[in-house]
Enzyme design. Structure first.
Site, PDB file in Angstrom:
ATOM      1  N   CYS A   1       0.830  -1.211   0.000  1.00 45.22           N
ATOM      2  CA  CYS A   1       0.000   0.000   0.000  1.00 45.22           C
ATOM      3  C   CYS A   1       0.869   1.267   0.000  1.00 45.22           C
ATOM      4  O   CYS A   1       1.676   1.471   0.912  1.00 45.22           O
ATOM      5  CB  CYS A   1      -0.914   0.010   1.226  1.00 45.22           C
ATOM      6  SG  CYS A   1      -1.770   1.583   1.449  1.00 45.22           S
TER       7      CYS A   1
ATOM      8  N   LYS B   1     -11.319  -8.261   5.679  1.00 45.02           N
ATOM      9  CA  LYS B   1     -10.802  -7.600   6.886  1.00 45.02           C
ATOM     10  C   LYS B   1     -11.334  -8.215   8.172  1.00 45.02           C
ATOM     11  O   LYS B   1     -12.522  -8.527   8.262  1.00 45.02           O
ATOM     12  CB  LYS B   1     -11.199  -6.123   6.863  1.00 45.02           C
ATOM     13  CG  LYS B   1     -10.567  -5.343   5.731  1.00 45.02           C
ATOM     14  CD  LYS B   1     -11.205  -3.969   5.590  1.00 45.02           C
ATOM     15  CE  LYS B   1     -10.767  -3.338   4.271  1.00 45.02           C
ATOM     16  NZ  LYS B   1     -11.612  -2.237   3.871  1.00 45.02           N
TER      17      LYS B   1
ATOM     18  N   GLU C   1      -5.665   7.866   8.352  1.00 47.28           N
ATOM     19  CA  GLU C   1      -5.440   8.806   7.241  1.00 47.28           C
ATOM     20  C   GLU C   1      -3.938   9.127   7.188  1.00 47.28           C
ATOM     21  O   GLU C   1      -3.386   9.748   8.103  1.00 47.28           O
ATOM     22  CB  GLU C   1      -6.266  10.088   7.360  1.00 47.28           C
ATOM     23  CG  GLU C   1      -7.750   9.883   7.055  1.00 47.28           C
ATOM     24  CD  GLU C   1      -8.019   9.306   5.656  1.00 47.28           C
ATOM     25  OE1 GLU C   1      -7.359   9.744   4.691  1.00 47.28           O
ATOM     26  OE2 GLU C   1      -8.865   8.407   5.535  1.00 47.28           O
ATOM     27  N   SER C   2      -3.300   8.695   6.080  1.00 49.41           N
ATOM     28  CA  SER C   2      -1.841   8.709   6.034  1.00 49.41           C
ATOM     29  C   SER C   2      -1.169  10.051   6.385  1.00 49.41           C
ATOM     30  O   SER C   2      -0.249  10.061   7.204  1.00 49.41           O
ATOM     31  CB  SER C   2      -1.354   8.167   4.689  1.00 49.41           C
ATOM     32  OG  SER C   2      -1.936   8.850   3.609  1.00 49.41           O
TER      33      SER C   2
END
Ligand code: GSH
Length: 241
Positions: free
Chosen positions: A32, A59, A85-86
């Protein structure tokens, strides 16, 4: 400390215990690009961490309990704080761990990095529109034109800054936030879109040499194996393990 298995955790897998003291936990997926942002920052800052990889197609319920959006990256601290949230995970790490500050301390420079990130968030979809379209045999010429225009804005940002990196003469937060998709550019068959952005191409070359990038990187071949399996509908999250 028991090190979690690097293989992905899917539905039905037992929930991991609390995060041990003195480490931070990252829920991730090895291929990712968003989670790579967080991995880059963890390594750049030398933060002690453990990684739990998630099977994003199947998941575990306990993962959805941590992040209702079901996306990686997610950070979890030993006191039970959860951050997702990166860009938010990266900023959190930079604020909590003082070693090697990655965000500029000057408010205007910080604002500039955020403006670039905002621009870049509009570039990211093109990496997928072009690579996936090509793989499906579609005509992506129009996307390539738009993508190339967007890349020239990044090139201009470097020209204005008159420096090798987006934040100056050394790698800073914005470089790590932008990087992961460029690592995949060759695999995504869009390197030709960088033909008229020489400063951006030079940046890509410099980033490939960065030791932190090298520590999180996969080869074009490994990226391709994963991408192909993803496009076939059965992503091989554990490829290479
Ligand atoms: N805006 C999110 C961020 O910046 O963290 C995007 C993260 C994201 O889309 N991650 C993908 C994901 O978790 C993997 S590359 N997908 C699972 C899903 O959407 O269900």
């Amino acid at each position: 400390i028991m090190t979690p298995s690097p293989k992905c955790h899917g539905k039905g897998s037992p929930a991991p215990g609390p995060v041990p003291n003195g480490v931070i936990r990252l829920y991730s997926m090895r291929f990712c690009p968003f989670a790579q942002r967080t991995r880059l920052v963890l390594i750049a800052k030398g933060v002690k961490h453990e990684i739990i990889n998630i099977n994003l197609k199947d998941k575990p319920d306990w993962f959805l309990g941590k992040n209702p959006f079901g996306t990686v990256p997610v950070l979890e601290t030993s006191s039970g704080q959860v951050i997702y949230e990166s860009p938010i995970t990266c900023e959190f790490l930079d604020e909590v761990y003082p070693e090697k500050q990655l965000c500029p301390s000057d408010p205007f420079e910080r604002a500039q990095q955020k403006m670039l990130l905002d621009l870049y968030s509009k570039v990211i979809p093109y990496f997928y529109k072009i690579s996936m379209g090509k793989k499906r045999g579609e005509d992506v010429a129009a996307f390539e034109v738009e993508f190339t225009e967007k890349l020239s804005l990044l090139n201009e940002a470097l020209a204005k800054k008159k420096s090798k990196y987006f934040g100056g003469d050394s790698v800073t937060m914005i470089d790590y936030l932008i990087w992961p998709w460029f690592e995949r550019a060759e695999m995504m068959r869009l390197k030709h879109c960088l033909a008229n952005t020489p400063l951006l191409s030079k940046w890509v070359e410099c980033m490939f040499e960065d030791p932190v990038v090298k520590a999180t990187m996969f080869s074009t071949e490994d990226h391709k194996v994963f991408f192909d399996s993803y496009m076939d509908g059965s992503p091989n999250y554990d490829h290479g393990l």
